[in-house]
Design an enzyme around this catalytic site. Structure first.
Site, PDB file in Angstrom:
ATOM      1  N   ILE A 162     -47.108 -22.676  66.591  1.00 47.22           N
ATOM      2  CA  ILE A 162     -45.676 -22.705  66.330  1.00 47.22           C
ATOM      3  C   ILE A 162     -45.439 -23.462  65.032  1.00 47.22           C
ATOM      4  CG2 ILE A 162     -43.401 -23.189  67.281  1.00 47.22           C
ATOM      5  CD1 ILE A 162     -45.185 -21.432  69.088  1.00 47.22           C
ATOM      6  N   CYS A 163     -44.715 -22.857  64.107  1.00 47.26           N
ATOM      7  CA  CYS A 163     -44.326 -23.512  62.863  1.00 47.26           C
ATOM      8  C   CYS A 163     -45.559 -24.057  62.134  1.00 47.26           C
ATOM      9  CB  CYS A 163     -43.304 -24.608  63.180  1.00 47.26           C
ATOM     10  SG  CYS A 163     -42.375 -25.217  61.762  1.00 47.26           S
TER      11      CYS A 163
END
Length: 332
Positions: A113-114
């Site tokens: 994520i990210c």
């Protein structure tokens, strides 16, 4: 993995956390997988840290965990590796990278994520793969890890058993796609409706909010103009109207926009109007002609041209984005 496989028992989701992790990177996917259990999905989620102790997130919130990494035995169906604002420090943590590698080796699917993509890249798990991360960090990821092919605009990228997602809330998009892959579109659709989010956001990271990325300004006159555009995108926001509102010359207003906002007045107005139209398309069934009038585009054709120019999709295709995560058509 398919629905028949998923039906044999709960799917194990393991979420790795560490000091300084971004809270939404963790809670967004957990919420998706947990909500899926209310609509026919079957997930078992566990949160692990290096030593089994709670961690303090980047926002200062303390986050409890279920166990330490070395106790997280068995195979995970999904490993979630979130990011954090201090990713440049994290990628130098050899112990953390070893834990990422070990968990990955015991997982059928690894998802970042990210800026979690930096951890995967530093662990060597993205070599020879396509990947994405937050638009603000995409160039840095490509420079630091030349063996990775970085897609700076994708919401998420699937390459083999590894999936990487863009900034923060894109972890929700990625998780919904996995739910659809595991348990089908109806379950994923129910989760998206329950959370009031997209099934699939059309376009790419270029959709990020014009208002959210507008810098704070000490120029009161410019602030009045920006606020007026945000409050009523469909009103008269020609350059002359802005100049009257700011009690400045049109030339001065243009210079302030270029210096403080980074775009021309006309470009900013169009971005905010586009954003308003997106919200109306997402939340209701109003005809496109009515949406065009309310947001200042005037006509459906002007609305269509703006969508195609900025997002690469028509308004109709944008509205349809709530209907599927696109799991059947993997990005990349």
């Amino acid at each position: 993995m398919n629905r028949s496989q998923a039906a044999t028992g709960p799917l194990q989701v393991t979420v790795l956390v560490f000091p300084g992790v971004r809270l939404l990177d963790v809670t967004g996917p957990i919420e998706v997988f947990s909500s899926a259990n209310d609509f026919g999905g079957r997930y078992r989620v566990r949160v692990v840290s290096s030593d089994g102790l709670e961690v303090t997130t980047a926002s200062g919130t303390r986050l409890g965990v279920d166990m330490s990494v070395d106790r997280a035995t068995g195979t995970s169906d999904v490993l979630v590796v979130p990011g954090g604002p201090e990713w440049d420090r994290l990628i130098k943590d050899d112990a953390l990278l070893d834990q990422v590698r070990a968990l990955h080796a015991r997982s059928r699917r690894t998802a970042s994520i990210c800026t979690g993509a930096f951890l995967l890249a530093a662990a060597g798990l993205l070599d020879g793969r396509r990947a994405t991360t937050h638009w603000r960090n995409a160039r840095e990821l490509a420079l630091r890890f030349p063996a990775v092919t970085v897609d700076p605009d994708a919401i998420f990228v699937r390459d083999g058993t590894v999936v990487t997602s863009a900034g923060v809330s894109a972890g929700i998009d990625l998780s919904l796609a996995l739910v659809e892959e595991h348990f089908g579109g109806e379950v994923a659709r129910s989760v998206a409706k329950d959370m009031v989010v997209f099934m699939q956001r059309p376009g790419g990271q270029s959709q990020f909010s014009a208002r959210a990325r507008t810098p704070h300004t000490r120029q009161d006159a410019l602030r009045r103009v920006l606020d007026a555009v945000a409050q009523d995108p469909g009103a008269d926001h020609t350059l002359s109207a802005m100049a009257r509102r700011a009690s400045l010359s049109a030339r001065h207003v243009t210079r302030l926009f270029c210096d403080e906002v980074g775009v021309s007045p006309a470009r900013y107005v169009e971005q905010v109007r586009l954003e308003a139209a997106q919200a109306l398309l997402e939340s209701g069934d109003d005809p496109q002609a009515a949406i065009a009038r309310r947001t200042g585009f005037g006509s459906p054709e002007s609305l269509r041209r703006a969508f195609v120019r900025h997002l690469g999709v028509t308004p109709g295709a944008y509205r349809a984005g709530f209907r599927t995560t696109g799991a059947a058509h993997p990005a990349g």
